[in-house]
Motif scaffolding. Structure first.
Motif, PDB file in Angstrom:
ATOM      1  N   ILE A  43      41.913  37.265  46.743  1.00 38.35           N
ATOM      2  CA  ILE A  43      40.816  37.822  45.958  1.00 38.35           C
ATOM      3  C   ILE A  43      41.405  38.405  44.681  1.00 38.35           C
ATOM      4  CG2 ILE A  43      38.949  39.513  45.890  1.00 38.35           C
ATOM      5  CD1 ILE A  43      38.912  39.362  48.961  1.00 38.35           C
ATOM      6  N   PHE A  44      41.130  37.756  43.569  1.00 37.95           N
ATOM      7  CA  PHE A  44      41.531  38.263  42.270  1.00 37.95           C
ATOM      8  C   PHE A  44      40.408  39.150  41.743  1.00 37.95           C
ATOM      9  CE2 PHE A  44      44.004  34.273  42.479  1.00 37.95           C
ATOM     10  CZ  PHE A  44      45.275  34.790  42.259  1.00 37.95           C
ATOM     11  N   ALA A  45      40.700  40.422  41.550  1.00 37.65           N
ATOM     12  CA  ALA A  45      39.712  41.368  41.032  1.00 37.65           C
ATOM     13  C   ALA A  45      40.076  41.657  39.580  1.00 37.65           C
ATOM     14  CB  ALA A  45      39.706  42.641  41.866  1.00 37.65           C
ATOM     15  N   ASP A  46      39.396  40.987  38.659  1.00 38.73           N
ATOM     16  CA  ASP A  46      39.757  41.089  37.244  1.00 38.73           C
ATOM     17  C   ASP A  46      39.084  42.299  36.614  1.00 38.73           C
ATOM     18  OD1 ASP A  46      41.113  39.807  34.899  1.00 38.73           O
ATOM     19  OD2 ASP A  46      39.054  39.967  34.142  1.00 38.73           O
ATOM     20  N   ASP A  47      39.907  43.130  35.996  1.00 36.51           N
ATOM     21  CA  ASP A  47      39.454  44.404  35.443  1.00 36.51           C
ATOM     22  C   ASP A  47      39.042  44.251  33.971  1.00 36.51           C
ATOM     23  OD1 ASP A  47      39.011  47.215  35.952  1.00 36.51           O
ATOM     24  OD2 ASP A  47      40.725  47.635  34.644  1.00 36.51           O
ATOM     25  N   GLY A  48      38.133  43.319  33.719  1.00 33.18           N
ATOM     26  CA  GLY A  48      37.600  43.166  32.369  1.00 33.18           C
ATOM     27  C   GLY A  48      38.592  42.617  31.374  1.00 33.18           C
ATOM     28  N   ASP A  58      38.904  31.501  37.232  1.00 30.58           N
ATOM     29  CA  ASP A  58      37.777  30.661  37.668  1.00 30.58           C
ATOM     30  C   ASP A  58      38.239  29.239  37.961  1.00 30.58           C
ATOM     31  OD1 ASP A  58      35.972  32.729  37.531  1.00 30.58           O
ATOM     32  OD2 ASP A  58      35.312  32.267  35.485  1.00 30.58           O
ATOM     33  N   GLU A  59      39.175  28.730  37.171  1.00 30.95           N
ATOM     34  CA  GLU A  59      39.706  27.390  37.427  1.00 30.95           C
ATOM     35  C   GLU A  59      40.461  27.347  38.752  1.00 30.95           C
ATOM     36  OE1 GLU A  59      42.040  26.561  33.993  1.00 30.95           O
ATOM     37  OE2 GLU A  59      40.312  26.057  32.725  1.00 30.95           O
ATOM     38  N   LEU A  60      41.210  28.416  39.052  1.00 32.37           N
ATOM     39  CA  LEU A  60      41.898  28.471  40.337  1.00 32.37           C
ATOM     40  C   LEU A  60      40.904  28.467  41.491  1.00 32.37           C
ATOM     41  CD1 LEU A  60      44.674  31.134  39.596  1.00 32.37           C
ATOM     42  CD2 LEU A  60      45.049  28.725  40.127  1.00 32.37           C
ATOM     43  N   ALA A  61      39.846  29.244  41.361  1.00 31.13           N
ATOM     44  CA  ALA A  61      38.853  29.332  42.422  1.00 31.13           C
ATOM     45  C   ALA A  61      38.124  28.003  42.606  1.00 31.13           C
ATOM     46  CB  ALA A  61      37.863  30.447  42.113  1.00 31.13           C
ATOM     47  N   ALA A  62      37.877  27.301  41.501  1.00 26.52           N
ATOM     48  CA  ALA A  62      37.199  26.008  41.596  1.00 26.52           C
ATOM     49  C   ALA A  62      38.058  24.971  42.312  1.00 26.52           C
ATOM     50  CB  ALA A  62      36.825  25.518  40.199  1.00 26.52           C
ATOM     51  N   ALA A  63      39.381  25.114  42.172  1.00 26.08           N
ATOM     52  CA  ALA A  63      40.287  24.125  42.763  1.00 26.08           C
ATOM     53  C   ALA A  63      40.714  24.479  44.181  1.00 26.08           C
ATOM     54  CB  ALA A  63      41.529  23.983  41.875  1.00 26.08           C
ATOM     55  N   ASP A  64      40.532  25.730  44.609  1.00 25.78           N
ATOM     56  CA  ASP A  64      41.044  26.172  45.907  1.00 25.78           C
ATOM     57  C   ASP A  64      39.991  27.028  46.591  1.00 25.78           C
ATOM     58  OD1 ASP A  64      42.396  27.175  48.095  1.00 25.78           O
ATOM     59  OD2 ASP A  64      44.203  27.722  46.980  1.00 25.78           O
ATOM     60  N   PRO A  65      39.436  26.570  47.714  1.00 25.76           N
ATOM     61  CA  PRO A  65      38.402  27.350  48.403  1.00 25.76           C
ATOM     62  C   PRO A  65      38.912  28.660  48.998  1.00 25.76           C
ATOM     63  CG  PRO A  65      39.070  25.452  49.728  1.00 25.76           C
ATOM     64  CD  PRO A  65      39.709  25.283  48.387  1.00 25.76           C
ATOM     65  N   GLN A  66      40.230  28.850  49.045  1.00 27.32           N
ATOM     66  CA  GLN A  66      40.785  30.099  49.572  1.00 27.32           C
ATOM     67  C   GLN A  66      40.869  31.185  48.507  1.00 27.32           C
ATOM     68  OE1 GLN A  66      43.851  28.977  53.047  1.00 27.32           O
ATOM     69  NE2 GLN A  66      44.385  28.020  51.110  1.00 27.32           N
ATOM     70  N   VAL A  67      40.491  30.865  47.277  1.00 28.58           N
ATOM     71  CA  VAL A  67      40.576  31.806  46.160  1.00 28.58           C
ATOM     72  C   VAL A  67      39.172  32.250  45.765  1.00 28.58           C
ATOM     73  CG1 VAL A  67      41.228  32.090  43.739  1.00 28.58           C
ATOM     74  CG2 VAL A  67      42.731  30.846  45.311  1.00 28.58           C
ATOM     75  N   ARG A  68      39.006  33.560  45.608  1.00 31.77           N
ATOM     76  CA  ARG A  68      37.763  34.120  45.075  1.00 31.77           C
ATOM     77  C   ARG A  68      38.090  35.029  43.895  1.00 31.77           C
ATOM     78  NH1 ARG A  68      34.611  37.251  49.316  1.00 31.77           N
ATOM     79  NH2 ARG A  68      36.535  37.364  50.549  1.00 31.77           N
ATOM     80  N   VAL A  69      37.138  35.158  42.992  1.00 26.68           N
ATOM     81  CA  VAL A  69      37.337  35.963  41.783  1.00 26.68           C
ATOM     82  C   VAL A  69      36.197  36.962  41.655  1.00 26.68           C
ATOM     83  CG1 VAL A  69      37.632  35.938  39.284  1.00 26.68           C
ATOM     84  CG2 VAL A  69      38.496  34.025  40.652  1.00 26.68           C
ATOM     85  N   LEU A  70      36.556  38.221  41.393  1.00 23.01           N
ATOM     86  CA  LEU A  70      35.577  39.258  41.067  1.00 23.01           C
ATOM     87  C   LEU A  70      35.743  39.609  39.598  1.00 23.01           C
ATOM     88  CD1 LEU A  70      36.065  41.675  44.126  1.00 23.01           C
ATOM     89  CD2 LEU A  70      34.540  39.697  43.941  1.00 23.01           C
TER      90      LEU A  70
END
Length: 515
Positions: A43-48, A58-70
């Motif tokens: 879980i990548f929690a991006d602080d703005g 977002d590209e990482l999350a699109a390519a890997d279902p184990q990755v989520r982005v906040l």
């Protein structure tokens, strides 16, 4: 390997902010963690972030279902994104990583197995430092029931560890948000150590690479505001006081903060390289803390150099602190290899070492305390002990910077003129080193520990292992230089001998023949 049919074993929570390509080592390391598909999530929690980090995530999350982005509003500190990532985590265990660090191969699988096998609330994996310090003594050996009283857990107060999720939830453990912002991980870790039923230390495998960016871009790398920083430290001390731990645990935490967060900032190069007005603020804050909040037994239990600095800070003796710092930057460890030998796959090294101040050996008084260039530096009524002096032998893999303490037979020999010599003999079996994974180039170092110094000295040995479990090949530049000198002498002697013989034959010939 997972906590349920759709539940990953480990959730990795990563706060990010304008990290760009510095994220690449972490991302690359995730595919080598030894967990099956679905065994972990990130879980990548991006602080703005204001650069291209959100797009990259977002590209990482699109390519890997184990990755989520906040995608979060900017808070300016890791606490908020870590807490938000934790709320979204589904794993049985949670690991907090930074965006510019990375994992060693199979680290998550090994950490999870250790937590599962020993029913641990917290597992601390061996850390490797890159341009920043990491605990060394803590990772001397595996520890499967570590406490603040029986192990140097207080040396590791960052949050880069594996936590049982239910343990964090049961005790409401979260990173403090708002002001003061500093030492947020210390405050969480102080409570976590005091509440955990079992803590394990996995020292026999490199798990986490902790880096300081060359551009000093880490969010927490900026120079701290002394008032805010020590207000945060007071909050950490409040946590310890509220939990009322056994005396041994309380003293370990007090001594850790006294050494690392207070007194190290007032000694040597750390003091000399900082702005003078900033150092004065730090000294004032430290002096007040030592008098008001730090247990007297904690001050009495730190090594002599720290007691001296605490005494000078409490008295506001800035000129003496600076004079001591100017002298201390000249203190170095000097070490020599007395002998070495290889038998099969086992290397034995005998080392002698001592401390020097500039060009002179460091001298100690009859109590074993260093002779300092500052008058009345010893606090009244305090008996300081210089015990624990020794020299460790450390072997480090050049390719990965992994370090291992070698078992040593060590002695300390005081001399009549106040000098102290350390002698240590270390043995290492390369068939067993790092679990038999000894392939690579190894450097050998001596680490001299005495009176509040822990200083490394490189030794003139390089050990090469061509294969795991293979025999070590030692390169000793001293022997190479000796062989070169002998070869030069032989060449010179042969050359001179031929010249002499040629000259002798020429002069022995009859005059008529020479004509």
């Amino acid at each position: 390997m997972s906590g349920g049919t759709d539940r990953p074993a480990v959730s990795v929570v990563v706060p990010t902010y304008n990290c760009g390509a510095h994220l690449d080592p972490l991302v690359a390391s995730l595919s080598r963690q030894g967990l099956p598909p679905g065994g972990y999530e990130v879980i990548f929690a991006d602080d703005g972030s204001t650069d291209d980090t959100p797009r990259r995530l977002d590209e990482l999350a699109a390519a890997d279902p184990q990755v989520r982005v906040l995608h979060l509003e900017h808070s300016g500190w890791p606490s908020h994104p870590r807490n938000q990532g934790l709320e979204q985590a589904r794993g049985e265990y949670v690991f907090f990583a930074d965006d510019d660090d990375w994992f060693g191969d199979e680290a998550l699988a090994r950490l999870h197995a250790c937590a599962h096998d020993h029913d641990a609330d917290i597992v601390i994996g061996r850390m490797i430092g890159h341009r920043r310090g990491v605990p060394r003594e803590l990772f001397r050996e595996n520890r499967f029931d570590a406490t603040l009283a029986n192990a140097p857990l207080a040396d590791s107060m960052t949050c880069h560890k594996l936590f049982r999720r239910s343990f964090l939830d049961r005790h409401g453990l979260r990173f403090p948000e708002g002001r003061p912002r500093r030492l947020e991980d210390h405050r969480l870790m102080a409570a976590a150590y005091l509440l955990a039923e079992r803590v394990c230390v996995l020292a026999d495998h490199p798990c986490y690479h902790h880096a300081r960016r060359e551009d000093a871009g880490n969010v927490t790398a900026t120079r701290m505001d002394p008032a805010e920083y020590y207000a945060a430290l007071r909050k950490a001390l409040d946590i310890v006081d509220a939990h009322r731990p056994p005396a041994a645990a309380r003293l370990r935490l007090h001594r850790r903060w006294l050494r690392k967060e207070m007194l190290n900032r007032l000694r040597g190069q750390a003091l000399l390289s900082a702005p003078e007005h900033w150092v004065e603020q730090v000294a004032d804050e430290v002096g007040q803390l030592v008098k008001e909040r730090v247990a007297p037994d904690a001050v009495a239990g730190v090594p002599p150099m720290y007691q001296v600095i605490a005494h000078l800070a409490a008295q506001g003796r800035m000129a003496d602190l600076r004079r001591l710092a100017e002298w201390e930057v000249s203190v170095r460890a000097h070490a020599a290899v007395d002998r070495w030998q290889v038998e099969g796959r086992t290397l034995t090294v005998a080392v002698s070492a001592h401390l020097r101040a500039g060009d002179e050996p460091l001298r100690f008084d009859e109590r074993g305390l260093p002779v300092l260039p500052v008058a009345e530096a010893t606090p009244d009524g305090v008996v300081m002990r210089a015990g624990g002096a020794r020299t460790d032998v450390v072997i480090r893999r050049r390719e990965t910077r992994e370090e291992f303490f070698l078992p040593v037979d060590a002695t300390t020999e005081p001399a009549a003129d106040g000098q102290v010599c350390h002698r240590s003999t270390a043995t290492v079996d390369f068939a067993a080193l790092d679990g038999g994974r000894a392939r690579g180039t190894w450097e050998v170092r001596a680490r001299v520990i005495q009176a509040g110094w822990a200083l490394d000295a490189n030794l003139p040995l390089v050990v090469r292992c061509a294969a795991d479990g293979g025999p070590p090949r030692v390169e000793d530049p001293r022997r190479l230089r000796a062989r070169i000198r002998r070869a030069v002498r032989r060449i010179r002697d042969r050359t001179l001998g031929r010249t002499a013989r040629a000259g002798s034959r020429s002069h022995d010939r009859p005059a008529a023949a020479r004509r």
